[in-house]
Write an enzyme that holds these catalytic residues in place. Structure first.
Site, PDB file in Angstrom:
ATOM      1  CE  LYS A 150      58.476 -49.661  13.868  1.00  0.00           C
ATOM      2  NZ  LYS A 150      58.187 -48.907  15.117  1.00  0.00           N
ATOM      3  CG  ASP A 179      56.018 -43.746  10.097  1.00  0.00           C
ATOM      4  OD1 ASP A 179      55.196 -44.269  10.748  1.00  0.00           O
ATOM      5  OD2 ASP A 179      56.978 -43.013  10.611  1.00  0.00           O
ATOM      6  CG  HIS A 180      51.632 -47.938  11.295  1.00  0.00           C
ATOM      7  ND1 HIS A 180      53.011 -48.588  11.822  1.00  0.00           N
ATOM      8  CD2 HIS A 180      51.007 -47.712  12.515  1.00  0.00           C
ATOM      9  CE1 HIS A 180      52.812 -48.382  13.174  1.00  0.00           C
ATOM     10  NE2 HIS A 180      51.737 -47.697  13.570  1.00  0.00           N
ATOM     11  CE  LYS A 184      48.689 -44.776  13.949  1.00  0.00           C
ATOM     12  NZ  LYS A 184      47.617 -45.683  14.157  1.00  0.00           N
ATOM     13  CG  ASP A 237      60.623 -49.502  18.072  1.00  0.00           C
ATOM     14  OD1 ASP A 237      60.662 -50.359  16.922  1.00  0.00           O
ATOM     15  OD2 ASP A 237      59.621 -49.734  18.907  1.00  0.00           O
ATOM     16  CG  HIS A 242      56.174 -44.373  14.526  1.00  0.00           C
ATOM     17  ND1 HIS A 242      55.866 -44.848  13.050  1.00  0.00           N
ATOM     18  CD2 HIS A 242      56.346 -45.373  15.068  1.00  0.00           C
ATOM     19  CE1 HIS A 242      55.857 -46.232  13.347  1.00  0.00           C
ATOM     20  NE2 HIS A 242      56.082 -46.510  14.379  1.00  0.00           N
TER      21      HIS A 242
HETATM   22  P1  NAP Z   1      57.006 -62.629  11.868  1.00  0.00           P
HETATM   23  O1  NAP Z   1      55.736 -62.954  12.629  1.00  0.00           O
HETATM   24  O2  NAP Z   1      58.203 -63.447  12.503  1.00  0.00           O
HETATM   25  O3  NAP Z   1      56.977 -63.240  10.332  1.00  0.00           O
HETATM   26  C1  NAP Z   1      58.082 -63.328   9.398  1.00  0.00           C
HETATM   27  C2  NAP Z   1      57.397 -63.976   8.223  1.00  0.00           C
HETATM   28  O4  NAP Z   1      58.454 -63.989   7.211  1.00  0.00           O
HETATM   29  C3  NAP Z   1      56.671 -65.263   8.470  1.00  0.00           C
HETATM   30  O5  NAP Z   1      55.804 -65.454   7.527  1.00  0.00           O
HETATM   31  C4  NAP Z   1      57.833 -66.115   7.913  1.00  0.00           C
HETATM   32  O6  NAP Z   1      57.326 -67.557   7.617  1.00  0.00           O
HETATM   33  C5  NAP Z   1      58.312 -65.402   6.836  1.00  0.00           C
HETATM   34  N1  NAP Z   1      59.930 -65.553   6.356  1.00  0.00           N
HETATM   35  C6  NAP Z   1      60.982 -65.505   7.289  1.00  0.00           C
HETATM   36  N2  NAP Z   1      62.213 -66.052   6.746  1.00  0.00           N
HETATM   37  C7  NAP Z   1      61.820 -66.312   5.419  1.00  0.00           C
HETATM   38  C8  NAP Z   1      62.513 -66.669   4.401  1.00  0.00           C
HETATM   39  N3  NAP Z   1      63.880 -66.915   4.474  1.00  0.00           N
HETATM   40  N4  NAP Z   1      61.991 -66.923   2.939  1.00  0.00           N
HETATM   41  C9  NAP Z   1      60.460 -66.754   3.227  1.00  0.00           C
HETATM   42  N5  NAP Z   1      59.903 -66.209   4.304  1.00  0.00           N
HETATM   43  C10 NAP Z   1      60.392 -66.119   5.132  1.00  0.00           C
HETATM   44  O7  NAP Z   1      57.417 -61.151  11.838  1.00  0.00           O
HETATM   45  P2  NAP Z   1      56.601 -59.982  11.729  1.00  0.00           P
HETATM   46  O8  NAP Z   1      56.202 -59.399  13.041  1.00  0.00           O
HETATM   47  O9  NAP Z   1      55.301 -60.342  10.708  1.00  0.00           O
HETATM   48  O10 NAP Z   1      57.159 -58.698  11.264  1.00  0.00           O
HETATM   49  C11 NAP Z   1      57.754 -58.940   9.809  1.00  0.00           C
HETATM   50  C12 NAP Z   1      58.597 -57.592   9.377  1.00  0.00           C
HETATM   51  O11 NAP Z   1      57.671 -56.539   9.462  1.00  0.00           O
HETATM   52  C13 NAP Z   1      59.689 -57.472  10.584  1.00  0.00           C
HETATM   53  O12 NAP Z   1      60.728 -56.675   9.841  1.00  0.00           O
HETATM   54  C14 NAP Z   1      59.228 -56.410  11.516  1.00  0.00           C
HETATM   55  O13 NAP Z   1      60.027 -55.624  12.318  1.00  0.00           O
HETATM   56  C15 NAP Z   1      58.299 -55.596  10.715  1.00  0.00           C
HETATM   57  N6  NAP Z   1      56.991 -55.112  11.523  1.00  0.00           N
HETATM   58  C16 NAP Z   1      56.171 -55.811  11.898  1.00  0.00           C
HETATM   59  C17 NAP Z   1      55.004 -55.089  12.616  1.00  0.00           C
HETATM   60  C18 NAP Z   1      54.101 -56.157  13.453  1.00  0.00           C
HETATM   61  O14 NAP Z   1      53.036 -55.534  13.836  1.00  0.00           O
HETATM   62  N7  NAP Z   1      54.308 -57.372  13.361  1.00  0.00           N
HETATM   63  C19 NAP Z   1      55.138 -53.836  12.548  1.00  0.00           C
HETATM   64  C20 NAP Z   1      55.842 -53.068  11.935  1.00  0.00           C
HETATM   65  C21 NAP Z   1      56.828 -53.520  11.084  1.00  0.00           C
HETATM   66  P3  NAP Z   1      58.142 -68.801   7.507  1.00  0.00           P
HETATM   67  O15 NAP Z   1      58.610 -68.782   8.953  1.00  0.00           O
HETATM   68  O16 NAP Z   1      57.183 -69.805   7.107  1.00  0.00           O
HETATM   69  O17 NAP Z   1      59.061 -68.670   6.422  1.00  0.00           O
END
Ligand code: NAP
Length: 490
Positions: A150, A179-180, A184, A237, A242
């Site tokens: 998501k 959808d994690h 669960k 969200d 969920h």
């Molecule tokens: P994040 O911390 O901003 O990480 C984004 C990742 O993507 C980084 O590894 C970044 O590394 C890489 N990236 C960005 N642009 C890129 C490109 N052009 N080419 C290759 N790699 C690229 O975000 P996140 O929290 O992990 O979330 C990632 C996705 O999962 C989002 O859509 C978010 O909504 C979803 N999500 C996250 C969570 C959570 O718990 N964090 C939960 C559910 C869903 P570089 O900057 O080095 O490229």
């Protein structure tokens, strides 16, 4: 293109966004646990991909740090971590361009039969670029699966676009929409409770159930997710994914087998049977809120606008909805959903509130008779409580008490509760889509959500302020109390 049958053979997991928050906090720890459980065959490879220039050795070091940061000390084993990081390598690719893909291709064996999963832990704006390039660079083999997270769109139109870009390269049975919540333990147990026991199913309908409540409460505010959150809000969200998934599992008809499509067919029917909410009834059936300063998490906290550094915002951090399912089983049974940030406690819970007994044989001074309740705690302290009436023990006169039969899984089975991602990441490798959302489910959910958002806009229904640390705007309490009911536990 159909993925091969389930197999425990060595596989390749490529994590785009392998240095990001999701990868470090959830995906790498989950794979570590699966490795400790002997579920990752020797010869498997896990490859991190992102833009920054890192050697594979530096990626292994980053992963060790992530494991130490995000795995409880008691579950961290140095030898197991050493074994796990040996499977890791890293390649720098900016997915918006064409360089670097050949390097990635060289790291993957050309054996078409080997299962290959691409986890897209990056913003959804990059899904199309990645899938297109996986196709063009010959990385999408028939045994490939792609995992997407998501947000799957912000409305029906954008969800269609995401699904179409992924679908242009991968067939539906290769796409795993996570959808994690579905990973669960208690959520899966809900299906076992319903369909593995004869006790509940005969009661599971409008003649015995008075109403259902689903609460997803968070204590945190928007904080670091501020800019993303402000473009999303609680309805998109939490409710669209969920909460509607939980509602589907409560309300669906028994599928004929524990088969991914049999279950998803039944969930889809529930989504399609949700009574639309539009301009005429949005004010009576929904409540929007936005938190203000108050007290939470043991201290004073600021309001949403200060947290997000915005001067003005019309984004809801709380939403309550009275939903109805227009079918034979559920006609007249309200499903009250509520979710919010900066609430007094953090938990996710489903409450099945049964009807009152038709007639009491007990003396008035025996005390009130409460309707039975089945309370399914999704997180934390996963477990199920069946509230029943009993006689107060002792030799005094007849006194009635409402008590829970407590089925706390962690205590009962003395096992570690795996994180939802542990289960789901390996289901992808096994090719088991049971706990993943099908394209038509995601779209049906948006089809119900979009008119609510539209009605909020056309009727100018702004979020009502609520104090951090409270249970949302008073209108959310009125939403259920108007019907002579109350939120569970309040
Ligand atoms: P994040 O911390 O901003 O990480 C984004 C990742 O993507 C980084 O590894 C970044 O590394 C890489 N990236 C960005 N642009 C890129 C490109 N052009 N080419 C290759 N790699 C690229 O975000 P996140 O929290 O992990 O979330 C990632 C996705 O999962 C989002 O859509 C978010 O909504 C979803 N999500 C996250 C969570 C959570 O718990 N964090 C939960 C559910 C869903 P570089 O900057 O080095 O490229």
């Amino acid at each position: 293109m159909t993925p091969p049958a389930k197999s425990a053979s060595p596989f390749d997991y490529v994590v785009f966004g392998g240095t990001g928050d999701l990868a470090r906090r959830k995906l790498l720890p989950a794979l570590y646990h699966r490795c400790c459980d002997g579920q990752i065959a020797e010869g498997s490879r896990i490859i991190g991909v992102s833009r920054r220039k890192l050697s594979s050795e530096a990626y292994r070091t980053m992963t060790r740090e992530a494991l130490r940061d995000f795995i409880p000390v008691a579950e961290y084993d140095q030898d197991a971590a050493d074994r796990f990081v040996k499977m890791l390598s890293y390649v720098a690719v900016d997915v918006s361009g064409d360089s670097g893909w050949d390097k990635l291709k060289k790291m993957l064996p050309s054996d078409d039969g080997r299962t290959r999963a691409f986890y897209l832990a990056v913003g959804p704006g990059l899904f199309g670029e990645i899938c297109g390039r996986l196709g063009r660079h010959g990385l999408a083999t028939p045994a490939t699966r792609v995992v997407i997270e998501k947000p799957l769109g912000r409305d029906l139109k954008s969800a269609n676009e995401v699904n179409a870009t992924v679908g242009a390269v991968f067939s539906e049975d290769q796409v795993f929409r996570i959808d994690h919540y579905l990973g669960k333990e208690t959520v899966q147990n809900l299906m076992v409770l319903r369909f593995g026991n004869v006790l509940y199913e005969p009661l599971w309908n409008s003649s015995r159930i008075d109403h259902v409540q689903i609460t997803v409460a968070e204590t945190l505010g928007a904080e670091s997710r501020g800019s993303y959150y402000d473009s999303s809000g609680a309805l998109r969200d939490m409710v669209q994914n969920h909460m509607l998934q939980l509602l589907c599992l409560v309300a669906m008809e028994p599928p004929d087998s524990y088969d991914a499509n049999a279950i998803r067919d039944e969930k889809l029917k529930v989504l399609n049977a949700l009574r639309p909410i539009g301009e005429d009834d949005v004010e009576t059936l929904t409540v929007r809120g936005q938190y203000r300063a108050g007290a939470a998490n043991g201290g004073a906290v600021s309001g949403y606008l200060e947290d997000t550094s915005l001067e003005q915002s019309n984004t809801e951090t709380f939403v309550a909805v009275k939903a109805e399912i227009a079918n034979w089983r559920w006609a007249g049974v309200p499903f009250y959903l509520r979710t919010g940030k900066r609430l007094p406690a953090r938990f996710s819970e489903i409450v099945i509130a049964f009807k009152q007994i038709p007639h009491s044989i007990f003396p008035k001074n025996a005390g009130a008779i409460h309707g039975n309740r089945l309370v399914i705690r999704v997180q934390p302290d996963e477990g199920v409580k069946q509230w029943i009436m009993i006689k107060d023990p002792g030799s005094g006169s007849m006194r009635l008490r409402h008590v829970p039969l407590d089925m706390s899984f962690a205590e009962e089975f003395q096992v570690r509760h795996p994180d939802a991602y542990e289960r789901l990441l390996l289901d992808v490798i096994r090719g088991d889509q049971t706990l993943f959302m099908r394209r038509d489910e995601v779209e049906a959910a948006w089809r119900w959500i979009d008119p609510i958002r539209d009605a909020w806009e056309t009727s100018g229904m702004a979020p009502k302020p609520y104090i951090s640390g409270s249970w949302g705007p008073s209108a959310a309490i009125a939403l259920i109390e108007r019907d002579g009911r109350a939120w569970h536990g309040e």
